[in-house]
Design a protein around this motif. Sequence first.
Motif: not given
Length: 404
Positions: A11-16, A104-107, A151-153
């Motif tokens: 799961h990748f998330d572009m922080d803030s 799953s979303s813009i970021d 779990i990855s999120k």
Amino acid sequence: MISLQHRSIAHFDMDSFFVSVECRDDNSLKGKPLLIGGISDRGVVASCSYEARRYGIHSAMPMKMALKLCPHAIVRKGDMEKYSQLSGEVTELIAEKAPLYEKSSIDEFYLDLTGMDKYFGSMKWTAELRQHIMKETRLPVSFGLASNKMISKVATNEAKPNGQMEIMFGEEKAFLAPMPVEKLPMVGKETAGQLRRRGVETVKTLSEIPVTLLEAWLGKNGISLWNKANGIDESPVVPFHEQKSISTENTFSSDTIDMQFIHAELVRMTEKIAFELRQQDKLTGCVTVKIRYSDFETVTKQMTIPYSGSDHVLLEKVKELFHKLYDRRLLIRLIGVRFSHLVQGNYQISLFDDTQEMIALYQAIDNIKNRFGWQYLMKGTNAVPPAKRGAVTKPAVMPYPKVR
């Protein structure tokens, strides 16, 4: 065939994301309490820096309240067009390398790396992709790697800011056990409050409650919650382009050039599919309008836009496209509206210009449409059947009911 148990999901998330983009483009903002959102007194916070969160500020908070909590915070309106463009760039970087991914979303992104351990090592490959994204965009990225999406999120959230974490297969329950119940995805204040009133504060305690008892407490949500607490999530990574568009069109029973009627139809059609977007928690990044003339010539025109799911934003683009497209002055046989370039996302993504009242209005409108049907609440120009507005033709649809 590889068992779902042994999947490898990142799961990748572009922080803030919005904040990080602004800080990247203006170094003076780094390390300061920064608020992105509506700049008027009635505006709302769309995103805020970690420094601002220390004051209790969060997304969707009224800007006026946020500035009371932190009077020296810096406020920026934000640039959705820039954020959308960067989101597209990150998507392309992932698409070039990932065997299967879901936006799953813009970021946020999920990547299914199952089987990759045989060749590269999933953690090594994922860490290298993270470095590649950060090098190309100069933006921070966090990721979690585990056996399933949930779990990855959670692991990503624990790795923030700008970090990475791997949860090995078999260690899911131990990883979750000491966490407060609010750490589980989709557990909001109301559900957490119900659990805490029953003495359930940690995920470990929650996981030990019989599933039948949780179902009695919370209905079907209780079963889902039990699975989460026990580290179980078999939901697949859904390819990004699974649903390419949402569209609607109307062929008139008689060809027409009644602009008042056609504009009302554009409003009706736009509101209909914008509501479908919000129902699916999706946003659109491209609007297309279609016209078929009485001689059967069909023309279309499209426009790439900052991601949105708001009626008033989308309607403005639809009308603009129609007026650019309609240049033959012939009778019109059919009109259509399509939203494409869809991504997961909610209404908060469009908070830069909106006030608390606008957000509350959309929520109220959607609640009514959910209860009675989308056609029971539309703009005033659509509340009266076309014949009563002096239209020379009628659409091949039922007359519109009045708002009840």
